[in-house]
Design a protein around this motif. Sequence first.
Motif, PDB file in Angstrom:
ATOM      1  N   GLU A   6       0.821  -1.213   0.000  1.00 52.22           N
ATOM      2  CA  GLU A   6       0.000   0.000   0.000  1.00 52.22           C
ATOM      3  C   GLU A   6       0.857   1.266   0.000  1.00 52.22           C
ATOM      4  OE1 GLU A   6      -2.606  -0.356   3.323  1.00 52.22           O
ATOM      5  OE2 GLU A   6      -3.852  -1.895   2.379  1.00 52.22           O
ATOM      6  N   GLY A   7       2.158   1.103  -0.172  1.00 50.71           N
ATOM      7  CA  GLY A   7       3.047   2.262  -0.169  1.00 50.71           C
ATOM      8  C   GLY A   7       3.933   2.319  -1.387  1.00 50.71           C
ATOM      9  N   SER A  12       5.276   3.642  -6.966  1.00 50.08           N
ATOM     10  CA  SER A  12       6.133   3.346  -8.114  1.00 50.08           C
ATOM     11  C   SER A  12       5.311   2.984  -9.342  1.00 50.08           C
ATOM     12  CB  SER A  12       7.091   2.199  -7.767  1.00 50.08           C
ATOM     13  OG  SER A  12       7.932   2.546  -6.689  1.00 50.08           O
ATOM     14  N   LEU A  13       4.249   2.213  -9.134  1.00 47.66           N
ATOM     15  CA  LEU A  13       3.390   1.838 -10.257  1.00 47.66           C
ATOM     16  C   LEU A  13       2.699   3.055 -10.845  1.00 47.66           C
ATOM     17  CD1 LEU A  13       2.365  -0.524 -11.919  1.00 47.66           C
ATOM     18  CD2 LEU A  13       0.541  -0.841 -10.254  1.00 47.66           C
ATOM     19  N   LEU A  14       2.260   3.963  -9.992  1.00 45.71           N
ATOM     20  CA  LEU A  14       1.610   5.187 -10.459  1.00 45.71           C
ATOM     21  C   LEU A  14       2.572   6.038 -11.280  1.00 45.71           C
ATOM     22  CD1 LEU A  14      -0.879   7.130 -10.303  1.00 45.71           C
ATOM     23  CD2 LEU A  14       0.211   8.129  -8.289  1.00 45.71           C
ATOM     24  N   THR A 128      18.191   5.293  -5.424  1.00 49.35           N
ATOM     25  CA  THR A 128      19.022   6.251  -6.160  1.00 49.35           C
ATOM     26  C   THR A 128      18.455   6.499  -7.549  1.00 49.35           C
ATOM     27  OG1 THR A 128      21.001   5.541  -4.956  1.00 49.35           O
ATOM     28  CG2 THR A 128      21.344   6.714  -7.030  1.00 49.35           C
ATOM     29  N   ASP A 129      18.061   5.414  -8.223  1.00 51.62           N
ATOM     30  CA  ASP A 129      17.468   5.558  -9.556  1.00 51.62           C
ATOM     31  C   ASP A 129      16.115   6.257  -9.486  1.00 51.62           C
ATOM     32  OD1 ASP A 129      19.645   4.247 -10.590  1.00 51.62           O
ATOM     33  OD2 ASP A 129      18.677   2.276 -10.646  1.00 51.62           O
ATOM     34  N   PHE A 130      15.356   6.009  -8.434  1.00 48.99           N
ATOM     35  CA  PHE A 130      14.058   6.670  -8.280  1.00 48.99           C
ATOM     36  C   PHE A 130      14.237   8.183  -8.209  1.00 48.99           C
ATOM     37  CE2 PHE A 130      10.393   8.328  -6.064  1.00 48.99           C
ATOM     38  CZ  PHE A 130       9.329   7.574  -6.546  1.00 48.99           C
ATOM     39  N   ARG A 131      15.225   8.622  -7.458  1.00 52.71           N
ATOM     40  CA  ARG A 131      15.491  10.057  -7.336  1.00 52.71           C
ATOM     41  C   ARG A 131      15.894  10.656  -8.679  1.00 52.71           C
ATOM     42  NH1 ARG A 131      13.987  13.878  -4.185  1.00 52.71           N
ATOM     43  NH2 ARG A 131      14.686  12.854  -2.272  1.00 52.71           N
ATOM     44  N   GLN A 132      16.653   9.912  -9.485  1.00 47.60           N
ATOM     45  CA  GLN A 132      17.103  10.419 -10.779  1.00 47.60           C
ATOM     46  C   GLN A 132      15.986  10.415 -11.823  1.00 47.60           C
ATOM     47  OE1 GLN A 132      20.469   7.949 -11.729  1.00 47.60           O
ATOM     48  NE2 GLN A 132      21.830   8.967 -10.249  1.00 47.60           N
ATOM     49  N   LEU A 133      15.138   9.375 -11.792  1.00 43.97           N
ATOM     50  CA  LEU A 133      14.085   9.249 -12.801  1.00 43.97           C
ATOM     51  C   LEU A 133      12.884  10.132 -12.495  1.00 43.97           C
ATOM     52  CD1 LEU A 133      14.142   5.371 -13.360  1.00 43.97           C
ATOM     53  CD2 LEU A 133      15.060   7.141 -14.872  1.00 43.97           C
ATOM     54  N   TYR A 134      12.595  10.324 -11.226  1.00 45.35           N
ATOM     55  CA  TYR A 134      11.429  11.127 -10.833  1.00 45.35           C
ATOM     56  C   TYR A 134      11.872  12.232  -9.879  1.00 45.35           C
ATOM     57  CZ  TYR A 134       9.346   6.712 -12.401  1.00 45.35           C
ATOM     58  OH  TYR A 134       9.022   5.595 -13.116  1.00 45.35           O
ATOM     59  N   PRO A 135      12.656  13.173 -10.357  1.00 43.08           N
ATOM     60  CA  PRO A 135      13.187  14.219  -9.457  1.00 43.08           C
ATOM     61  C   PRO A 135      12.112  15.124  -8.878  1.00 43.08           C
ATOM     62  CG  PRO A 135      13.633  14.743 -11.757  1.00 43.08           C
ATOM     63  CD  PRO A 135      13.092  13.357 -11.743  1.00 43.08           C
ATOM     64  N   GLU A 136      10.960  15.219  -9.560  1.00 39.47           N
ATOM     65  CA  GLU A 136       9.895  16.094  -9.074  1.00 39.47           C
ATOM     66  C   GLU A 136       9.076  15.453  -7.961  1.00 39.47           C
ATOM     67  OE1 GLU A 136       7.991  13.281 -11.846  1.00 39.47           O
ATOM     68  OE2 GLU A 136       9.873  14.424 -11.825  1.00 39.47           O
ATOM     69  N   ARG A 137       9.239  14.158  -7.756  1.00 41.20           N
ATOM     70  CA  ARG A 137       8.448  13.440  -6.765  1.00 41.20           C
ATOM     71  C   ARG A 137       9.134  13.492  -5.401  1.00 41.20           C
ATOM     72  NH1 ARG A 137       3.239  11.859  -5.722  1.00 41.20           N
ATOM     73  NH2 ARG A 137       3.401  10.705  -3.772  1.00 41.20           N
ATOM     74  N   ARG A 138       8.413  13.938  -4.399  1.00 40.04           N
ATOM     75  CA  ARG A 138       8.949  14.004  -3.043  1.00 40.04           C
ATOM     76  C   ARG A 138       9.071  12.605  -2.456  1.00 40.04           C
ATOM     77  NH1 ARG A 138       6.594  14.045   1.896  1.00 40.04           N
ATOM     78  NH2 ARG A 138       4.536  14.030   0.906  1.00 40.04           N
ATOM     79  N   PHE A 139      10.166  12.347  -1.764  1.00 39.58           N
ATOM     80  CA  PHE A 139      10.367  11.064  -1.097  1.00 39.58           C
ATOM     81  C   PHE A 139       9.367  10.923   0.041  1.00 39.58           C
ATOM     82  CE2 PHE A 139      14.226   8.199  -1.406  1.00 39.58           C
ATOM     83  CZ  PHE A 139      14.253   8.272  -2.795  1.00 39.58           C
ATOM     84  N   THR A 140       8.696   9.803   0.089  1.00 37.87           N
ATOM     85  CA  THR A 140       7.734   9.539   1.158  1.00 37.87           C
ATOM     86  C   THR A 140       8.410   8.726   2.267  1.00 37.87           C
ATOM     87  OG1 THR A 140       6.966   7.477   0.143  1.00 37.87           O
ATOM     88  CG2 THR A 140       5.854   9.523  -0.507  1.00 37.87           C
ATOM     89  N   PRO A 141       7.849   8.738   3.474  1.00 39.87           N
ATOM     90  CA  PRO A 141       8.431   7.929   4.563  1.00 39.87           C
ATOM     91  C   PRO A 141       8.524   6.444   4.218  1.00 39.87           C
ATOM     92  CG  PRO A 141       6.890   9.528   5.461  1.00 39.87           C
ATOM     93  CD  PRO A 141       6.759   9.603   3.969  1.00 39.87           C
ATOM     94  N   LYS A 142       7.543   5.927   3.473  1.00 44.48           N
ATOM     95  CA  LYS A 142       7.556   4.495   3.165  1.00 44.48           C
ATOM     96  C   LYS A 142       8.696   4.140   2.212  1.00 44.48           C
ATOM     97  CE  LYS A 142       2.676   3.697   4.135  1.00 44.48           C
ATOM     98  NZ  LYS A 142       1.356   3.284   3.626  1.00 44.48           N
ATOM     99  N   LEU A 143       9.110   5.072   1.362  1.00 43.77           N
ATOM    100  CA  LEU A 143      10.296   4.834   0.553  1.00 43.77           C
ATOM    101  C   LEU A 143      11.535   4.750   1.441  1.00 43.77           C
ATOM    102  CD1 LEU A 143       9.737   7.126  -2.575  1.00 43.77           C
ATOM    103  CD2 LEU A 143       9.944   4.638  -2.575  1.00 43.77           C
TER     104      LEU A 143
END
Length: 336
Positions: A6-7, A12-14, A128-143
């Motif tokens: 649920e996190g 990531s799928l969205l 690390t790749d998530f931060r590079q691919l989706y720089p506009e997306r804020r990191f959530t606590p579940k990440l």
Amino acid sequence: MHDILEGVLQLSLLMLLKTLIYEKSYFQLSILNTRIESFCYGPIDTMNKPIKIKETGFLTASDIKQSASQTWCLVRYLPLLIGDLVDEGDEYWNHYLELMTITDYIFAPVTTESTTVYLGTLIEDFLTDFRQLYPERRFTPKLHYLLHISSYMRRCGPLVRVWCMRYESKHSYLKQVAHVAKNYINIPKSLAQHHQKQICYRMANNSTYLKSQATHGKVSQMVAGSLEYFDTLENGHYCNRDSILHRVRFVTVKGTKYAIGYMVICYYDNEFPVFGKVKDILIQPNKDNSLFILTPYICTTNKFMQLLITVMIGLLLLSTVFATAFSVELLQSGVY
């Protein structure tokens, strides 16, 4: 369950679908919804079939509006749903496949210390790749919680043994009762009474409740010598030509159902699973023993992580002894 299903998986799928649909233009959301609706999920995952993703407001949505079980089902089947529409080597798609590998390790029923160390490396690379691919997306606590998964596994073992999915499943019955009863004067007492009545009913009407005995479907009798694979049975010393066997369409062992057409893992060959498709189920009268006649399949993967099933000629015979904790004997039938 809450951190992954649920996190992280939903987020990531969205992000992946938004990128593939609106930035890459590989396909439209309507095509994905059509495939979700028409895909054959099999008898096991039918209950977890994901719902269509609403097109209205999808671009600004914060999640995909699926339950935990629906999310897990969608994540596992997504390569088969849209894998042919995405360019091989796409960095966003490869990032998603990294997440699938991580979830396989997290939900594994067994683990080792070396596996948890490797999992920690995979998670660090994924974030690390998530931060590079989706720089506009804020990191959530579940990440962030993903970073602690490997250390938890070293302390507690396989996390699937301590997750809350089974508690949520039990709680769902109580939520249904509360909704139907509509009596909130003393809701704990009302739920406790309904629960105990249900348990009493099941114990009084089901002789196998809370027992290890297997149950099965409707029985049809036949002579062993009339079966096309009688030689395999005879070579395993399970019966002779005049033996009477009972054929059933399914058996249930300790809550797990096995039916004709189901796929089971027989063993591993060079780290790849060898599957068996249940072709027939036979029960020996007066014995706590059932015979599974399997058509063997070997599983390989291509670079795009899509499963390719190669049919092998021959039959495998699985004998399951229900008197014990599902001990399995695998007999070769001249194929290997």
